[in-house]
Design a protein around this motif. Structure first.
Motif, short mmCIF file in Angstrom:
data_model
loop_
_atom_site.label_atom_id
_atom_site.label_comp_id
_atom_site.label_asym_id
_atom_site.label_seq_id
_atom_site.Cartn_x
_atom_site.Cartn_y
_atom_site.Cartn_z
N PRO A 98 0.78 -1.18 -0.09
CA PRO A 98 0.05 -0.04 0.07
C PRO A 98 0.91 1.32 -0.09
O PRO A 98 0.47 2.14 -0.47
CB PRO A 98 -1.05 -0.09 1.17
CG PRO A 98 -0.10 -1.13 2.31
CD PRO A 98 0.60 -2.13 1.31
N SER A 99 1.95 1.17 0.71
CA SER A 99 2.75 2.52 0.68
C SER A 99 3.54 2.66 -0.46
O SER A 99 4.10 3.79 -0.78
CB SER A 99 3.82 2.52 1.99
OG SER A 99 4.68 1.61 1.76
N ARG A 100 3.44 1.94 -1.43
CA ARG A 100 4.24 1.87 -2.79
C ARG A 100 3.64 1.75 -4.16
O ARG A 100 4.22 1.62 -5.03
CB ARG A 100 5.42 0.68 -2.56
CG ARG A 100 6.42 0.85 -1.55
CD ARG A 100 7.14 -0.38 -1.41
NE ARG A 100 8.09 -0.40 -2.51
CZ ARG A 100 8.70 -1.78 -2.89
NH1 ARG A 100 8.39 -2.77 -2.06
NH2 ARG A 100 9.27 -1.83 -3.94
N ALA A 101 2.28 1.76 -3.83
CA ALA A 101 1.25 1.37 -5.12
C ALA A 101 1.56 2.45 -5.95
O ALA A 101 1.25 1.83 -7.38
CB ALA A 101 -0.19 1.43 -4.49
N ASP A 102 1.78 3.69 -5.90
CA ASP A 102 2.10 4.54 -7.07
C ASP A 102 3.46 4.65 -7.60
O ASP A 102 3.84 5.06 -8.50
CB ASP A 102 1.65 5.95 -6.54
CG ASP A 102 2.54 6.50 -5.44
OD1 ASP A 102 3.23 5.56 -4.95
OD2 ASP A 102 2.43 7.71 -5.37
N ARG A 103 4.38 3.50 -7.06
CA ARG A 103 5.65 3.55 -7.72
C ARG A 103 5.71 2.87 -8.89
O ARG A 103 4.86 1.98 -9.35
CB ARG A 103 6.76 2.92 -6.51
CG ARG A 103 6.67 3.64 -5.32
CD ARG A 103 6.78 5.03 -5.20
NE ARG A 103 8.24 4.99 -6.01
CZ ARG A 103 8.68 6.20 -6.38
NH1 ARG A 103 7.88 7.38 -6.38
NH2 ARG A 103 10.10 6.45 -6.98
N PRO A 104 6.71 3.12 -9.94
CA PRO A 104 6.89 2.43 -11.00
C PRO A 104 7.20 1.43 -11.19
O PRO A 104 7.74 0.48 -9.85
CB PRO A 104 8.06 3.56 -11.87
CG PRO A 104 8.63 4.29 -10.69
CD PRO A 104 7.46 4.10 -9.61
N VAL A 105 7.26 0.22 -12.05
CA VAL A 105 7.53 -1.03 -12.15
C VAL A 105 8.95 -1.13 -11.83
O VAL A 105 9.30 -2.19 -11.01
CB VAL A 105 7.22 -1.76 -13.65
CG1 VAL A 105 7.75 -3.13 -13.60
CG2 VAL A 105 6.05 -1.63 -13.78
N GLY A 106 9.88 -0.08 -12.07
CA GLY A 106 11.31 -0.46 -11.95
C GLY A 106 11.61 -0.10 -10.32
O GLY A 106 12.83 -0.44 -10.31
#
Length: 292
Positions: A98-106
């Motif tokens: 949940p804390s990284r949901a908006d992070r890119p695939v990389g």
């Protein structure tokens, strides 16, 4: 290719389309005269979760020999299939990370991505579907006898990904004469990535993807390192197809155009009437029947 059609189509088609795969279309991608070649967009994204093994298998069940997919790279260097910059639309990343949901695939490792469910968003019967690696996908396509339009997605976010892709293709036997001549096209919206592939492996067929109709000068430039120029089908016309066909591509043959993403029978017939060389579709059986 850029499209939200998989999700939109799933909603439009309703539960029946998700639970029932239509009957196979005989010789769905066999050329018949000037009949455009139909490729399944992200597999068969109108019927199964895009860019997953079930989607490619669904296209195979429909008799679709060519499929398109998107490749990106994880933080630890694994090549995986995903269209979007992040994972929110097609996985349960908001629950798992949940804390990284908006992070890119990389920003994720391959092991982290392997924990995500990439199928439930499209129906309970796809629960537990995983994001596949490029290597595993190539094995599945070989098993199915399918061919591949491989899009390098957002190459600027993955410096050097061209070498990684060529390495996996080589290890999996996809750089032999049979695959190179008949079963593989590498493409991207990133023209530098297409140039790089052409420079490193000039025998490969390459395509430039475009969102707007290119100028005559741009077409001439693309033709020096690509075999196809593939626009959103809404940018296509008979005049555009004629302008493309008037040029020779990187291998000295007529430059081609394969518009994307065509999901209605009427659009498929219109684009075919303009003389396009192919088309991609979330509903490839619909396009195939329209041209039979």
């Amino acid at each position: 290719m850029r499209s939200s059609t998989a999700a939109a189509t799933a909603v439009a088609l309703g539960t029946t389309a998700l639970l029932l795969v239509p009957a196979a279309v005989p010789a769905a991608t066999a050329a018949a005269g000037n009949r455009p070649r139909i490729s399944g967009h992200r597999g068969a994204a109108g019927y199964a979760p895009e860019n997953t093994l079930p989607s490619f298998d669904t296209a195979d069940a429909l008799g679709i020999d060519w499929v398109e997919t998107d490749v990106q790279r994880t933080r630890d260097g694994e090549l995986i299939l995903l269209h979007d910059r992040d994972l929110r639309r097609t996985t349960d990343v908001e629950s798992v990370f949940p804390s990284r949901a908006d992070r890119p695939v990389g920003d994720f490792t391959a092991a982290e991505l392997a924990r995500l469910d990439a199928g439930s968003w499209m129906g309970a019967r796809f629960a537990g579907t995983r994001i596949p690696t490029l290597a595993r996908t190539l094995d599945r396509l070989d098993r199915n006898g399918q061919s591949l339009l491989l899009e390098i997605k957002q190459p600027d976010l993955h410096p050097g990904i061209e070498d990684d892709i060529l390495d996996v293709l080589g290890r999996k036997g996809w750089l032999d004469r049979g695959h190179v001549d008949h079963r593989l096209t590498v493409m991207s919206f990133g023209t530098n990535a297409v140039r790089t592939i052409h420079r490193k492996r000039p025998e490969l067929k390459t395509s430039v993807l475009v969102t707007a109709r290119p100028t005559a000068a741009a077409l001439r430039g693309y033709a020096t390192y690509a075999d196809q120029v593939n626009p959103d089908y809404r940018q296509v016309s008979g005049d555009f197809v004629a302008a493309v066909h008037a040029l020779k591509g990187a291998h000295g043959k007529r430059l081609e155009t394969v518009p994307w993403v065509i999901n209605t029978a009427s659009a498929a017939r219109t684009v075919a009437g303009w003389g396009a060389d192919g088309m991609t579709s979330d509903l490839p059986d619909v396009a195939a029947r329209a041209l039979d």
